[in-house]
Design a protein around this motif. Structure first.
Motif, PDB file in Angstrom:
ATOM      1  N   PHE A  56       0.612 -50.578   6.093  1.00 44.18           N
ATOM      2  CA  PHE A  56       0.245 -49.078   6.774  1.00 44.18           C
ATOM      3  C   PHE A  56      -1.012 -48.541   6.237  1.00 44.18           C
ATOM      4  O   PHE A  56      -1.764 -47.752   7.165  1.00 44.18           O
ATOM      5  CB  PHE A  56       1.386 -48.099   5.489  1.00 44.18           C
ATOM      6  N   MET A  57      -1.932 -48.823   4.918  1.00 42.28           N
ATOM      7  CA  MET A  57      -3.605 -48.403   4.931  1.00 42.28           C
ATOM      8  C   MET A  57      -4.087 -48.848   6.266  1.00 42.28           C
ATOM      9  O   MET A  57      -5.648 -48.065   5.632  1.00 42.28           O
ATOM     10  CB  MET A  57      -3.308 -48.378   3.694  1.00 42.28           C
ATOM     11  N   ALA A  58      -4.427 -50.185   6.113  1.00 39.42           N
ATOM     12  CA  ALA A  58      -4.915 -51.092   6.577  1.00 39.42           C
ATOM     13  C   ALA A  58      -4.666 -50.744   8.014  1.00 39.42           C
ATOM     14  O   ALA A  58      -5.852 -50.312   8.813  1.00 39.42           O
ATOM     15  CB  ALA A  58      -4.524 -52.530   6.271  1.00 39.42           C
ATOM     16  N   VAL A  59      -3.710 -49.798   8.968  1.00 36.38           N
ATOM     17  CA  VAL A  59      -4.166 -49.749  10.322  1.00 36.38           C
ATOM     18  C   VAL A  59      -4.412 -48.035  10.676  1.00 36.38           C
ATOM     19  O   VAL A  59      -4.750 -48.341  11.444  1.00 36.38           O
ATOM     20  CB  VAL A  59      -2.118 -50.083  10.533  1.00 36.38           C
ATOM     21  N   GLU A  66     -10.048 -40.825   1.863  1.00 30.45           N
ATOM     22  CA  GLU A  66     -10.058 -39.688   1.159  1.00 30.45           C
ATOM     23  C   GLU A  66      -8.977 -39.305   1.504  1.00 30.45           C
ATOM     24  O   GLU A  66      -8.676 -38.584  -0.269  1.00 30.45           O
ATOM     25  CB  GLU A  66     -11.027 -39.397   1.889  1.00 30.45           C
ATOM     26  N   ILE A  67      -7.911 -38.779   2.399  1.00 29.03           N
ATOM     27  CA  ILE A  67      -7.043 -37.948   1.869  1.00 29.03           C
ATOM     28  C   ILE A  67      -6.127 -38.482   1.209  1.00 29.03           C
ATOM     29  O   ILE A  67      -5.011 -37.878   0.137  1.00 29.03           O
ATOM     30  CB  ILE A  67      -6.861 -38.134   3.007  1.00 29.03           C
ATOM     31  N   TYR A  68      -6.207 -39.713   1.419  1.00 32.49           N
ATOM     32  CA  TYR A  68      -5.081 -40.720   0.555  1.00 32.49           C
ATOM     33  C   TYR A  68      -5.077 -40.923  -0.873  1.00 32.49           C
ATOM     34  O   TYR A  68      -4.506 -40.047  -1.530  1.00 32.49           O
ATOM     35  CB  TYR A  68      -4.603 -41.849   1.072  1.00 32.49           C
ATOM     36  N   ASP A  69      -6.435 -40.936  -0.733  1.00 31.88           N
ATOM     37  CA  ASP A  69      -7.202 -40.314  -2.723  1.00 31.88           C
ATOM     38  C   ASP A  69      -6.700 -39.680  -3.353  1.00 31.88           C
ATOM     39  O   ASP A  69      -6.486 -39.439  -4.152  1.00 31.88           O
ATOM     40  CB  ASP A  69      -8.529 -41.078  -2.889  1.00 31.88           C
ATOM     41  N   GLY A  70      -6.634 -38.256  -1.949  1.00 35.41           N
ATOM     42  CA  GLY A  70      -6.104 -37.247  -3.122  1.00 35.41           C
ATOM     43  C   GLY A  70      -4.681 -36.681  -2.741  1.00 35.41           C
ATOM     44  O   GLY A  70      -4.545 -35.814  -3.909  1.00 35.41           O
ATOM     45  N   PHE A  71      -4.079 -37.938  -2.926  1.00 33.70           N
ATOM     46  CA  PHE A  71      -2.510 -37.327  -3.329  1.00 33.70           C
ATOM     47  C   PHE A  71      -2.111 -38.062  -4.453  1.00 33.70           C
ATOM     48  O   PHE A  71      -1.381 -37.343  -4.696  1.00 33.70           O
ATOM     49  CB  PHE A  71      -1.367 -38.763  -2.369  1.00 33.70           C
ATOM     50  N   LYS A  82       7.138 -45.205   2.183  1.00 28.88           N
ATOM     51  CA  LYS A  82       8.445 -43.695   2.525  1.00 28.88           C
ATOM     52  C   LYS A  82       7.715 -42.933   2.156  1.00 28.88           C
ATOM     53  O   LYS A  82       7.394 -41.493   2.527  1.00 28.88           O
ATOM     54  CB  LYS A  82       9.179 -44.127   2.805  1.00 28.88           C
ATOM     55  N   ILE A  83       7.126 -42.360   0.959  1.00 25.94           N
ATOM     56  CA  ILE A  83       6.592 -41.746   0.210  1.00 25.94           C
ATOM     57  C   ILE A  83       5.051 -41.493   0.411  1.00 25.94           C
ATOM     58  O   ILE A  83       4.570 -40.327   0.745  1.00 25.94           O
ATOM     59  CB  ILE A  83       6.054 -41.808  -1.526  1.00 25.94           C
ATOM     60  N   ILE A  84       4.555 -42.841   1.011  1.00 26.00           N
ATOM     61  CA  ILE A  84       3.364 -42.162   2.079  1.00 26.00           C
ATOM     62  C   ILE A  84       2.599 -41.797   3.367  1.00 26.00           C
ATOM     63  O   ILE A  84       2.300 -40.598   2.896  1.00 26.00           O
ATOM     64  CB  ILE A  84       2.621 -43.964   1.498  1.00 26.00           C
ATOM     65  N   LYS A  85       3.936 -42.633   4.134  1.00 24.34           N
ATOM     66  CA  LYS A  85       4.055 -41.732   5.786  1.00 24.34           C
ATOM     67  C   LYS A  85       4.280 -40.171   5.000  1.00 24.34           C
ATOM     68  O   LYS A  85       3.893 -38.755   6.242  1.00 24.34           O
ATOM     69  CB  LYS A  85       4.846 -42.280   6.155  1.00 24.34           C
ATOM     70  N   GLN A  86       5.057 -39.896   3.774  1.00 29.54           N
ATOM     71  CA  GLN A  86       6.071 -38.495   3.282  1.00 29.54           C
ATOM     72  C   GLN A  86       4.387 -37.211   3.612  1.00 29.54           C
ATOM     73  O   GLN A  86       4.351 -36.279   4.282  1.00 29.54           O
ATOM     74  CB  GLN A  86       6.722 -38.228   2.418  1.00 29.54           C
ATOM     75  N   LYS A  87       4.226 -38.031   2.202  1.00 25.38           N
ATOM     76  CA  LYS A  87       2.246 -36.995   1.952  1.00 25.38           C
ATOM     77  C   LYS A  87       1.813 -36.950   3.396  1.00 25.38           C
ATOM     78  O   LYS A  87       1.199 -35.696   2.612  1.00 25.38           O
ATOM     79  CB  LYS A  87       1.705 -37.471   0.946  1.00 25.38           C
ATOM     80  N   PHE A  88       1.392 -38.069   4.034  1.00 27.14           N
ATOM     81  CA  PHE A  88       0.116 -38.219   5.040  1.00 27.14           C
ATOM     82  C   PHE A  88       1.124 -36.536   6.159  1.00 27.14           C
ATOM     83  O   PHE A  88       0.012 -36.232   6.684  1.00 27.14           O
ATOM     84  CB  PHE A  88      -0.075 -39.330   6.054  1.00 27.14           C
ATOM     85  N   THR A  89       1.851 -36.579   6.909  1.00 28.44           N
ATOM     86  CA  THR A  89       3.055 -35.658   7.333  1.00 28.44           C
ATOM     87  C   THR A  89       2.972 -34.491   6.944  1.00 28.44           C
ATOM     88  O   THR A  89       2.669 -33.881   7.559  1.00 28.44           O
ATOM     89  CB  THR A  89       4.460 -36.122   7.686  1.00 28.44           C
TER      90      THR A  89
END
Length: 454
Positions: A56-59, A66-71, A82-89
């Motif tokens: 997911f993160m590669a695609v 940077e947004i992902y690191d801020g989670f 599922k949690i990663i996608k929920q955070k981005f949503t």
């Protein structure tokens, strides 16, 4: 029969990286759906959790790191897709008020002279925010029927049997194209409109007398005795002192003008607009950009406020706010209703500035008033001109300057006879010619000569 392996679908290409820009909410929904299809195709759910998260993160691409690191995810959540996608949503598509978005959708109407494709793009973009689900096509079809500007096209749509979204789009496009072809066939001359606001069109209405707020008398249209007359109270033209609405206090003289970038009064206001017109290249104009929408504004130093038609505002993301200004008054005493006001962050000559506009329904030329033109450095008042006495030498000779003139080779010049001079002024003309000869500006010729080019 053998069970297909992961190698059988390994050739499927993942979706392109997520584009993070001003349309990120829409982009995220589309990209998320593409990734779900990709994950299903490569059977991603059968792979280990850490592989799913890494895929997911590669695609999604480097812009989202940077947004992902801020989670600040813990080690367990970092491998939970599922949690990663929920955070981005939650980050890209925050929860919206569906009822309000649908209200905006229902209000959309095709603007005057707006191409159907542009109208269709607007309603599709807004419909995405409304979460219509399986009713999306039906809602778009109904919006076309009730939002289209042409009554003739609406009649065609209403009389069509089993009308679908595809049929509605085809009818509108075909009718629009046929109308353009008919205009060209008939040779219509489409001249630029001059938007002069008139409250009544009949001759009787134009001759009707009214109580004028500028002179205090009762007269007909364009008969105001205060026209272009200075007010002895505020020194502005166009009204008499006893009708002046200027309020004076001990410390300030507060005039009823627009503050282009800020306002401080709580009372109801009414602004004067010297002219609202579309006069082509004769007027001074500047280009503004708001939310990717570019439009021309007229620099009008006769206007006391900035004016923006609603159809331009509808193309931006800005929200209309209530205004204390109820009407804009034109030179002819006609009034334009103000729908509200909006403060826009505008790009002007590669710089970003905040400008306050009064919003009107009419499709007039957007204008920047006197105050904003001065504050933004677009116009300036020249109090005096400085001259230098040492830049000229002799008669008409500019020192230290060479001018390159492009000449035409072998020109065909027309030779005309000398003009006759009335006998009464012959002596004065002769004196002037003699003076110019002495100054070496001209030289006398007593016989016809060929035209010279050197």
């Amino acid at each position: 029969m053998t069970t297909p392996t992961n190698d059988a679908v390994s050739g499927i290409k993942p979706p392109a990286n997520l584009q993070i820009n001003s349309e990120i909410s829409t982009n995220w929904k589309k990209w998320s759906q593409q990734f779900e299809w990709f994950a299903t195709a490569i059977q991603l759910d059968k792979k280990p959790a850490e592989v799913q998260a890494a895929t997911f993160m590669a695609v999604i691409g480097p812009d989202a790191i940077e947004i992902y690191d801020g989670f600040n995810l813990n080690e367990t959540d970092k491998v939970n897709i599922k949690i990663i996608k929920q955070k981005f949503t939650e980050y890209f598509a925050p929860k919206t008020n569906i009822s309000f978005e649908r209200y905006i959708f229902y209000k959309i109407e095709q603007n005057e002279d707006e191409p159907f494709n542009d109208f269709m793009t607007r309603i599709k973009t807004q419909a995405i925010k409304c979460d219509f689900g399986s009713l999306l096509d039906e809602m778009l079809k109904d919006k076309i029927v009730f939002g289209i500007k042409s009554t003739q096209i609406r009649e065609k749509l209403l009389t069509e049997d089993e009308l679908t979204l595809t049929k509605a789009i085809n009818i509108c496009k075909t009718s629009e194209q046929a109308s353009k072809q008919l205009d060209e066939f008939e040779g219509k001359n489409k001249t630029e409109k001059v938007f002069t606001v008139k409250s009544k069109n009949s001759k009787e209405a134009q001759n009707e007398k009214f109580d004028c707020r500028r002179c205090g008398t009762n007269h007909g249209r364009k008969e105001c005795p205060a026209f272009n007359k200075p007010c002895t109270k505020c020194n502005r033209n166009g009204h008499f002192a006893h009708m002046c609405r200027t309020k004076k206090s001990l410390n300030t003289k507060k005039k009823n003008k627009v503050h282009a970038l800020e306002e401080s009064s709580d009372s109801e206001e009414e602004f004067y607009i010297g002219s609202i017109s579309a006069d082509g290249e004769k007027s001074w104009k500047e280009e503004l950009e708001v939310d990717g929408v570019k439009f021309k504004v007229k620099l009008d130093t006769g206007a006391e406020c900035n004016v923006l038609p609603k159809y331009i505002l509808d193309q931006t993301k800005a929200t209309l706010k209530q205004s204390r200004t109820r009407n804009l008054t034109c030179y002819s005493e006609n009034e334009i209703t103000v729908l509200g006001e909006v403060e826009l962050m505008c790009k002007l000559r590669d710089e970003w500035v905040k400008i306050l506009f009064k919003v009107i329904e009419e499709r007039h030329q957007p204008i920047l008033g006197r105050k904003s033109c001065k504050q933004l450095g677009l116009v300036a008042r020249i109090k005096s001109l400085k001259t230098r006495e040492d830049i000229f030498e002799g008669l008409g000779c500019y020192k230290g300057y060479e001018y390159d003139i492009d000449l035409i080779e072998n020109p065909k010049l027309e030779i005309k006879p000398s003009r006759r001079i009335p006998h009464a002024i012959r002596e004065e003309v002769k004196q002037e010619l003699d003076r110019m000869v002495k100054l070496d500006v001209i030289k006398p010729e007593t016989e016809p000569t060929p035209a010279q080019t050197d």
